[in-house]
Design an enzyme around this catalytic site. Structure first.
Site, PDB file in Angstrom:
ATOM      1  N   GLY A  24      51.351  86.464 -85.038  1.00  0.00           N
ATOM      2  CA  GLY A  24      51.659  84.726 -85.230  1.00  0.00           C
ATOM      3  C   GLY A  24      51.547  84.367 -86.754  1.00  0.00           C
ATOM      4  O   GLY A  24      50.220  83.274 -86.861  1.00  0.00           O
ATOM      5  N   ASP A  46      56.332  95.470 -79.295  1.00  0.00           N
ATOM      6  CA  ASP A  46      54.809  94.714 -79.106  1.00  0.00           C
ATOM      7  C   ASP A  46      54.278  94.235 -78.320  1.00  0.00           C
ATOM      8  O   ASP A  46      54.725  93.239 -76.701  1.00  0.00           O
ATOM      9  CB  ASP A  46      55.703  93.078 -79.560  1.00  0.00           C
ATOM     10  N   HIS A  47      52.474  94.527 -78.135  1.00  0.00           N
ATOM     11  CA  HIS A  47      51.776  93.536 -77.141  1.00  0.00           C
ATOM     12  C   HIS A  47      52.261  94.201 -76.234  1.00  0.00           C
ATOM     13  O   HIS A  47      52.393  93.753 -75.012  1.00  0.00           O
ATOM     14  CB  HIS A  47      52.308  92.462 -76.861  1.00  0.00           C
ATOM     15  N   ASP A  59      47.790  96.575 -77.154  1.00  0.00           N
ATOM     16  CA  ASP A  59      47.221  95.157 -76.689  1.00  0.00           C
ATOM     17  C   ASP A  59      46.075  94.984 -75.672  1.00  0.00           C
ATOM     18  O   ASP A  59      46.216  94.783 -74.729  1.00  0.00           O
ATOM     19  CB  ASP A  59      48.464  94.185 -77.115  1.00  0.00           C
TER      20      ASP A  59
HETATM   21  O1  G3H Z   1      53.886  87.526 -79.530  1.00  0.00           O
HETATM   22  C1  G3H Z   1      54.779  87.318 -78.556  1.00  0.00           C
HETATM   23  C2  G3H Z   1      56.391  86.947 -79.584  1.00  0.00           C
HETATM   24  O2  G3H Z   1      56.555  85.753 -79.809  1.00  0.00           O
HETATM   25  C3  G3H Z   1      57.417  87.679 -78.189  1.00  0.00           C
HETATM   26  O3  G3H Z   1      57.193  86.392 -77.294  1.00  0.00           O
HETATM   27  O4  G3H Z   1      56.504  87.529 -74.969  1.00  0.00           O
HETATM   28  O5  G3H Z   1      57.977  85.900 -75.415  1.00  0.00           O
HETATM   29  O6  G3H Z   1      59.297  87.468 -76.202  1.00  0.00           O
HETATM   30  P1  G3H Z   1      57.920  86.110 -75.877  1.00  0.00           P
HETATM   31  P1  13P Z   2      54.560  83.502 -84.037  1.00  0.00           P
HETATM   32  O1  13P Z   2      54.472  83.087 -82.703  1.00  0.00           O
HETATM   33  O2  13P Z   2      54.132  83.048 -85.324  1.00  0.00           O
HETATM   34  O3  13P Z   2      56.008  84.023 -84.854  1.00  0.00           O
HETATM   35  O4  13P Z   2      54.336  84.875 -83.855  1.00  0.00           O
HETATM   36  C1  13P Z   2      55.161  86.058 -83.084  1.00  0.00           C
HETATM   37  C2  13P Z   2      54.439  87.821 -82.661  1.00  0.00           C
HETATM   38  O5  13P Z   2      52.804  87.416 -83.760  1.00  0.00           O
HETATM   39  C3  13P Z   2      54.882  88.216 -82.146  1.00  0.00           C
HETATM   40  O6  13P Z   2      53.873  89.644 -81.361  1.00  0.00           O
HETATM   41 ZN    ZN Z   3      52.121  88.706 -81.230  1.00  0.00          ZN
END
Ligand code: G3H
Ligand code: 13P
Ligand code: ZN
Length: 330
Positions: free
Chosen positions: A233, A93-94, A115
Protein backbone atom coordinates in the site's frame (compact mmCIF):
# COMPACT_ATOMS: atom_id res chain seq x y z
CA UNK A 1 7.24 -28.27 -12.74
CA UNK A 2 9.38 -25.39 -14.05
CA UNK A 3 12.21 -24.05 -11.93
CA UNK A 4 12.48 -20.25 -11.90
CA UNK A 5 16.23 -20.69 -12.19
CA UNK A 6 15.80 -22.12 -15.69
CA UNK A 7 13.86 -18.96 -16.58
CA UNK A 8 16.72 -16.71 -15.46
CA UNK A 9 14.80 -15.36 -12.44
CA UNK A 10 16.17 -14.99 -8.90
CA UNK A 11 14.55 -15.31 -5.47
CA UNK A 12 14.55 -12.33 -3.11
CA UNK A 13 17.20 -13.51 -0.61
CA UNK A 14 20.34 -11.86 -1.94
CA UNK A 15 18.71 -8.64 -3.17
CA UNK A 16 17.11 -8.14 0.27
CA UNK A 17 20.42 -8.73 2.05
CA UNK A 18 22.03 -6.11 -0.18
CA UNK A 19 19.10 -3.70 0.21
CA UNK A 20 19.26 -4.00 3.99
CA UNK A 21 23.01 -3.35 4.10
CA UNK A 22 22.81 -0.55 1.54
CA UNK A 23 19.86 1.32 3.12
CA UNK A 24 17.56 1.17 0.12
CA UNK A 25 14.43 -0.79 -0.89
CA UNK A 26 13.62 -2.96 -3.91
CA UNK A 27 10.63 -1.84 -6.00
CA UNK A 28 7.77 -4.34 -6.27
CA UNK A 29 5.62 -3.27 -9.20
CA UNK A 30 2.43 -5.13 -10.19
CA UNK A 31 1.82 -6.05 -13.81
CA UNK A 32 -1.19 -7.39 -15.72
CA UNK A 33 -0.27 -6.69 -19.34
CA UNK A 34 2.57 -6.17 -21.82
CA UNK A 35 2.80 -2.39 -21.59
CA UNK A 36 3.17 -2.47 -17.79
CA UNK A 37 5.83 -5.16 -18.03
CA UNK A 38 7.74 -3.23 -20.71
CA UNK A 39 7.61 -0.02 -18.65
CA UNK A 40 8.91 -1.80 -15.53
CA UNK A 41 11.79 -3.47 -17.37
CA UNK A 42 12.75 -0.34 -19.33
CA UNK A 43 12.74 1.79 -16.17
CA UNK A 44 14.72 -0.70 -14.07
CA UNK A 45 17.27 -1.40 -16.81
CA UNK A 46 17.79 2.31 -17.41
CA UNK A 47 18.29 2.95 -13.69
CA UNK A 48 20.15 -0.37 -13.14
CA UNK A 49 17.79 -1.44 -10.35
CA UNK A 50 16.84 -4.94 -9.22
CA UNK A 51 13.09 -5.41 -9.49
CA UNK A 52 10.24 -7.57 -8.21
CA UNK A 53 7.55 -8.25 -10.81
CA UNK A 54 4.35 -8.90 -8.88
CA UNK A 55 1.31 -10.84 -10.00
CA UNK A 56 -1.89 -10.74 -7.94
CA UNK A 57 -4.69 -13.32 -8.07
CA UNK A 58 -6.67 -10.71 -9.96
CA UNK A 59 -3.86 -10.42 -12.51
CA UNK A 60 -3.80 -14.21 -12.92
CA UNK A 61 -7.51 -14.21 -13.63
CA UNK A 62 -7.26 -11.25 -15.99
CA UNK A 63 -4.27 -12.26 -18.05
CA UNK A 64 -3.90 -16.03 -17.59
CA UNK A 65 -1.09 -17.38 -15.44
CA UNK A 66 0.68 -19.22 -18.26
CA UNK A 67 0.90 -16.07 -20.36
CA UNK A 68 2.14 -14.04 -17.40
CA UNK A 69 4.85 -16.54 -16.58
CA UNK A 70 6.10 -16.48 -20.19
CA UNK A 71 6.02 -12.70 -20.03
CA UNK A 72 8.21 -12.80 -16.92
CA UNK A 73 10.63 -15.10 -18.76
CA UNK A 74 10.42 -12.62 -21.64
CA UNK A 75 11.22 -9.81 -19.20
CA UNK A 76 14.56 -11.47 -18.35
CA UNK A 77 15.48 -11.73 -22.05
CA UNK A 78 14.19 -8.21 -22.76
CA UNK A 79 16.37 -6.75 -19.97
CA UNK A 80 19.43 -8.48 -21.45
CA UNK A 81 18.56 -7.14 -24.89
CA UNK A 82 18.28 -3.64 -23.41
CA UNK A 83 21.83 -4.06 -22.12
CA UNK A 84 21.60 -4.89 -18.40
CA UNK A 85 21.02 -8.27 -16.83
CA UNK A 86 19.22 -6.90 -13.74
CA UNK A 87 18.03 -9.32 -11.02
CA UNK A 88 14.31 -10.01 -11.64
CA UNK A 89 12.06 -11.74 -9.09
CA UNK A 90 8.68 -13.15 -10.12
CA UNK A 91 6.47 -12.82 -7.05
CA UNK A 92 2.91 -13.84 -6.17
CA UNK A 93 1.20 -10.87 -4.52
CA UNK A 94 -1.32 -11.65 -1.74
CA UNK A 95 -1.46 -15.42 -2.14
CA UNK A 96 -4.44 -16.60 -0.10
CA UNK A 97 -3.99 -20.38 0.02
CA UNK A 98 -1.35 -23.10 0.13
CA UNK A 99 -2.66 -24.48 -3.19
CA UNK A 100 -2.26 -21.14 -4.98
CA UNK A 101 1.30 -20.69 -3.68
CA UNK A 102 2.19 -24.27 -4.67
CA UNK A 103 0.76 -23.80 -8.15
CA UNK A 104 2.73 -20.58 -8.66
CA UNK A 105 5.95 -22.25 -7.49
CA UNK A 106 5.30 -25.04 -10.02
CA UNK A 107 4.77 -22.41 -12.70
CA UNK A 108 8.19 -20.83 -12.13
CA UNK A 109 7.59 -18.08 -9.56
CA UNK A 110 10.73 -17.37 -7.52
CA UNK A 111 8.92 -15.82 -4.57
CA UNK A 112 5.43 -15.98 -3.07
CA UNK A 113 3.46 -14.06 -0.51
CA UNK A 114 1.12 -15.99 1.73
CA UNK A 115 -1.25 -13.44 3.20
CA UNK A 116 -2.75 -14.89 6.36
CA UNK A 117 -3.17 -11.47 7.93
CA UNK A 118 -6.96 -11.81 8.11
CA UNK A 119 -6.69 -15.15 10.00
CA UNK A 120 -6.18 -15.69 13.71
CA UNK A 121 -2.53 -15.56 14.77
CA UNK A 122 -2.27 -19.34 15.16
CA UNK A 123 -3.94 -20.02 11.80
CA UNK A 124 -1.66 -17.48 10.12
CA UNK A 125 1.38 -19.22 11.64
CA UNK A 126 0.20 -22.68 10.54
CA UNK A 127 -0.63 -21.64 6.95
CA UNK A 128 2.53 -19.60 6.49
CA UNK A 129 4.70 -22.41 7.89
CA UNK A 130 3.14 -24.90 5.46
CA UNK A 131 3.88 -22.63 2.49
CA UNK A 132 7.44 -22.00 3.68
CA UNK A 133 8.15 -25.73 4.03
CA UNK A 134 7.04 -26.37 0.44
CA UNK A 135 8.64 -23.23 -1.04
CA UNK A 136 12.04 -23.78 0.58
CA UNK A 137 12.28 -27.26 -0.98
CA UNK A 138 12.42 -25.35 -4.27
CA UNK A 139 14.57 -22.46 -3.01
CA UNK A 140 11.61 -20.09 -3.42
CA UNK A 141 11.40 -17.25 -0.89
CA UNK A 142 8.25 -16.47 1.11
CA UNK A 143 6.74 -13.23 2.39
CA UNK A 144 4.29 -13.42 5.29
CA UNK A 145 2.10 -10.70 6.78
CA UNK A 146 1.23 -9.64 10.31
CA UNK A 147 -1.23 -6.82 10.90
CA UNK A 148 -4.04 -5.71 8.60
CA UNK A 149 -3.94 -2.88 6.08
CA UNK A 150 -7.08 -0.91 5.40
CA UNK A 151 -8.35 -0.93 1.82
CA UNK A 152 -8.67 -3.73 -0.67
CA UNK A 153 -6.14 -6.55 -0.44
CA UNK A 154 -7.08 -8.42 -3.59
CA UNK A 155 -10.33 -10.20 -2.71
CA UNK A 156 -9.93 -9.44 0.97
CA UNK A 157 -11.04 -5.96 1.95
CA UNK A 158 -10.69 -4.47 5.39
CA UNK A 159 -12.60 -1.44 6.62
CA UNK A 160 -10.12 -0.70 9.37
CA UNK A 161 -6.42 -1.31 9.67
CA UNK A 162 -4.86 -2.92 12.70
CA UNK A 163 -1.21 -2.16 13.22
CA UNK A 164 1.30 -4.98 13.48
CA UNK A 165 1.94 -5.90 17.10
CA UNK A 166 5.72 -5.79 17.60
CA UNK A 167 5.49 -8.36 20.40
CA UNK A 168 4.34 -10.99 17.84
CA UNK A 169 6.97 -10.62 15.12
CA UNK A 170 9.84 -12.56 16.66
CA UNK A 171 7.68 -15.57 17.43
CA UNK A 172 6.04 -15.43 13.96
CA UNK A 173 9.33 -15.31 12.10
CA UNK A 174 10.82 -18.09 14.23
CA UNK A 175 7.82 -20.42 13.97
CA UNK A 176 7.12 -19.93 10.25
CA UNK A 177 10.63 -19.57 8.78
CA UNK A 178 9.47 -16.77 6.43
CA UNK A 179 12.09 -14.82 4.49
CA UNK A 180 10.43 -11.40 4.78
CA UNK A 181 7.53 -9.86 6.68
CA UNK A 182 4.88 -7.41 5.49
CA UNK A 183 3.78 -5.12 8.30
CA UNK A 184 1.03 -2.60 8.90
CA UNK A 185 2.26 0.82 10.05
CA UNK A 186 -0.32 3.05 8.41
CA UNK A 187 -0.03 2.36 4.68
CA UNK A 188 -3.16 1.24 2.85
CA UNK A 189 -4.16 -0.17 -0.54
CA UNK A 190 -5.70 1.77 -3.42
CA UNK A 191 -5.90 5.45 -4.36
CA UNK A 192 -8.18 6.48 -1.50
CA UNK A 193 -6.01 5.42 1.38
CA UNK A 194 -7.59 7.63 3.99
CA UNK A 195 -11.00 9.16 4.53
CA UNK A 196 -10.92 12.98 4.50
CA UNK A 197 -11.83 12.99 8.20
CA UNK A 198 -8.64 11.03 8.97
CA UNK A 199 -6.54 13.75 7.28
CA UNK A 200 -5.91 17.40 7.91
CA UNK A 201 -6.25 20.01 5.13
CA UNK A 202 -3.39 22.42 4.54
CA UNK A 203 -3.90 26.08 3.61
CA UNK A 204 -4.28 25.13 -0.10
CA UNK A 205 -7.03 22.62 0.73
CA UNK A 206 -4.75 19.63 0.06
CA UNK A 207 -5.41 16.57 2.27
CA UNK A 208 -2.45 15.62 4.49
CA UNK A 209 -2.63 11.97 5.64
CA UNK A 210 -1.71 10.74 9.13
CA UNK A 211 2.03 9.99 9.30
CA UNK A 212 3.37 6.43 9.15
CA UNK A 213 4.01 4.84 12.55
CA UNK A 214 7.82 4.83 12.51
CA UNK A 215 7.73 4.08 16.23
CA UNK A 216 6.18 0.66 15.49
CA UNK A 217 8.68 0.03 12.69
CA UNK A 218 11.58 0.79 15.07
CA UNK A 219 10.18 -1.52 17.71
CA UNK A 220 9.86 -4.31 15.11
CA UNK A 221 13.43 -3.72 13.90
CA UNK A 222 14.67 -4.07 17.46
CA UNK A 223 12.94 -7.41 17.90
CA UNK A 224 14.05 -8.97 14.59
CA UNK A 225 17.36 -7.26 13.78
CA UNK A 226 18.48 -7.53 10.17
CA UNK A 227 15.19 -9.07 9.01
CA UNK A 228 13.70 -7.77 5.70
CA UNK A 229 10.46 -5.82 6.14
CA UNK A 230 7.89 -5.20 3.38
CA UNK A 231 5.52 -2.26 2.97
CA UNK A 232 2.34 -2.81 0.98
CA UNK A 233 0.00 0.00 0.00
CA UNK A 234 2.85 2.40 -0.71
CA UNK A 235 1.52 4.45 -3.60
CA UNK A 236 1.79 8.19 -3.11
CA UNK A 237 -1.14 9.14 -5.36
CA UNK A 238 0.56 12.02 -7.22
CA UNK A 239 -1.96 14.85 -7.28
CA UNK A 240 -0.93 16.02 -10.76
CA UNK A 241 -2.10 12.65 -12.13
CA UNK A 242 -5.42 12.91 -10.27
CA UNK A 243 -5.89 16.45 -11.66
CA UNK A 244 -5.18 15.24 -15.23
CA UNK A 245 -7.58 12.32 -14.89
CA UNK A 246 -10.35 14.58 -13.60
CA UNK A 247 -9.59 17.31 -16.17
CA UNK A 248 -10.19 14.79 -18.97
CA UNK A 249 -13.46 13.33 -17.78
CA UNK A 250 -12.44 11.28 -14.73
CA UNK A 251 -14.17 11.40 -11.38
CA UNK A 252 -11.59 10.52 -8.73
CA UNK A 253 -12.40 12.20 -5.41
CA UNK A 254 -10.39 12.68 -2.22
CA UNK A 255 -7.57 10.45 -3.45
CA UNK A 256 -4.64 10.57 -1.06
CA UNK A 257 -1.49 8.48 -0.71
CA UNK A 258 1.65 8.04 1.38
CA UNK A 259 4.03 11.02 1.08
CA UNK A 260 7.21 10.08 -0.79
CA UNK A 261 9.50 11.59 1.87
CA UNK A 262 8.13 9.08 4.39
CA UNK A 263 8.71 6.17 2.02
CA UNK A 264 12.22 7.43 1.41
CA UNK A 265 12.86 7.39 5.13
CA UNK A 266 11.37 3.90 5.42
CA UNK A 267 13.55 2.63 2.56
CA UNK A 268 16.66 3.55 4.55
CA UNK A 269 15.54 1.29 7.40
CA UNK A 270 14.84 -2.47 7.47
CA UNK A 271 12.17 -1.96 4.80
CA UNK A 272 13.61 -3.87 1.83
CA UNK A 273 10.54 -4.14 -0.45
CA UNK A 274 8.00 -1.45 -1.27
CA UNK A 275 4.80 -2.33 -3.18
CA UNK A 276 3.48 0.16 -5.70
CA UNK A 277 0.53 -0.52 -7.97
CA UNK A 278 -2.06 2.26 -7.76
CA UNK A 279 0.35 5.04 -8.83
CA UNK A 280 1.01 3.10 -12.05
CA UNK A 281 -2.73 2.73 -12.64
CA UNK A 282 -3.15 6.49 -12.21
CA UNK A 283 -0.25 7.25 -14.57
CA UNK A 284 -1.66 5.00 -17.30
CA UNK A 285 -5.21 6.27 -16.91
CA UNK A 286 -4.14 9.93 -16.98
CA UNK A 287 -2.16 9.39 -20.20
CA UNK A 288 -4.92 7.41 -21.94
CA UNK A 289 -7.59 9.95 -20.98
CA UNK A 290 -5.48 12.87 -22.15
CA UNK A 291 -4.65 11.33 -25.53
CA UNK A 292 -8.22 10.27 -26.24
CA UNK A 293 -9.71 13.59 -25.09
CA UNK A 294 -7.35 15.52 -27.37
CA UNK A 295 -7.69 13.08 -30.29
CA UNK A 296 -11.31 11.93 -30.37
CA UNK A 297 -10.91 10.24 -33.75
CA UNK A 298 -7.98 8.08 -32.56
CA UNK A 299 -8.69 4.36 -32.40
CA UNK A 300 -5.25 2.74 -32.70
CA UNK A 301 -4.47 1.31 -29.21
CA UNK A 302 -0.76 1.90 -29.78
CA UNK A 303 -1.43 5.65 -29.96
CA UNK A 304 -2.78 5.76 -26.40
CA UNK A 305 -1.06 2.75 -24.81
CA UNK A 306 2.33 3.99 -26.09
CA UNK A 307 2.10 7.30 -24.18
CA UNK A 308 0.65 5.42 -21.18
CA UNK A 309 3.70 3.14 -21.20
CA UNK A 310 6.05 6.13 -21.44
CA UNK A 311 4.34 7.84 -18.52
CA UNK A 312 4.55 4.63 -16.46
CA UNK A 313 8.24 4.25 -17.24
CA UNK A 314 8.93 7.82 -16.08
CA UNK A 315 6.96 7.21 -12.88
CA UNK A 316 8.91 4.02 -12.12
CA UNK A 317 12.27 5.70 -12.80
CA UNK A 318 11.31 8.44 -10.37
CA UNK A 319 10.34 5.87 -7.70
CA UNK A 320 13.61 3.97 -8.12
CA UNK A 321 15.88 7.02 -8.07
CA UNK A 322 14.12 9.47 -5.77
CA UNK A 323 12.07 7.33 -3.40
CA UNK A 324 13.56 3.84 -2.98
CA UNK A 325 17.21 4.52 -3.82
CA UNK A 326 17.67 1.22 -5.66
CA UNK A 327 19.30 2.77 -8.74
CA UNK A 328 22.75 1.43 -9.68
CA UNK A 329 22.31 -1.53 -7.31
CA UNK A 330 21.74 -4.21 -9.97
O1 G3H B 1 -2.63 -5.25 -3.34
C1 G3H B 1 -3.28 -5.26 -4.37
C2 G3H B 1 -2.62 -4.96 -5.66
O2 G3H B 1 -2.69 -3.59 -5.96
C3 G3H B 1 -3.21 -5.81 -6.76
O3 G3H B 1 -4.49 -5.39 -7.06
O4 G3H B 1 -5.87 -7.45 -6.91
O5 G3H B 1 -6.64 -5.48 -8.24
O6 G3H B 1 -4.73 -6.90 -9.04
P1 G3H B 1 -5.50 -6.38 -7.86
P1 13P C 1 -0.92 0.49 -3.67
O1 13P C 1 -2.38 0.28 -3.87
O2 13P C 1 -0.65 1.56 -2.66
O3 13P C 1 -0.19 0.76 -4.94
O4 13P C 1 -0.31 -0.86 -3.04
C1 13P C 1 -0.04 -1.96 -3.87
C2 13P C 1 0.22 -3.21 -3.10
O5 13P C 1 0.41 -3.23 -1.90
C3 13P C 1 0.27 -4.46 -3.86
O6 13P C 1 0.39 -5.56 -3.04
ZN1 ZN D 1 -0.56 -5.36 -1.13
Amino acid sequence: MVSYKELGLVNSREIFTNAFKGGYAIPAFNFNNMEQMQAIVQACVETKSPVILQISSGARKYANQTLLRYMAQGAVEYAKELGCNIPIVLHLDHGDSFELCKSCIEYGFSSVMIDGSHLSYDENVALTKRVVEYAHQHDVTVEGELGVLAGVEDDVSAEKSSYTRPEEVEDFVKKTGVDSLAISIGTSHGANKFKPEQCIRNEKGVLIPPPLRFDILKEIEKRIPGFPIVLHGSSSVPQDLVVTINQYGGGIKDAVGIPEEQLREAAKSAVCKVNIDSDGRLAMTAAVREVLANNPAEFDPRKYLGPARESLKNLYMHKVKNVLGSDNKA
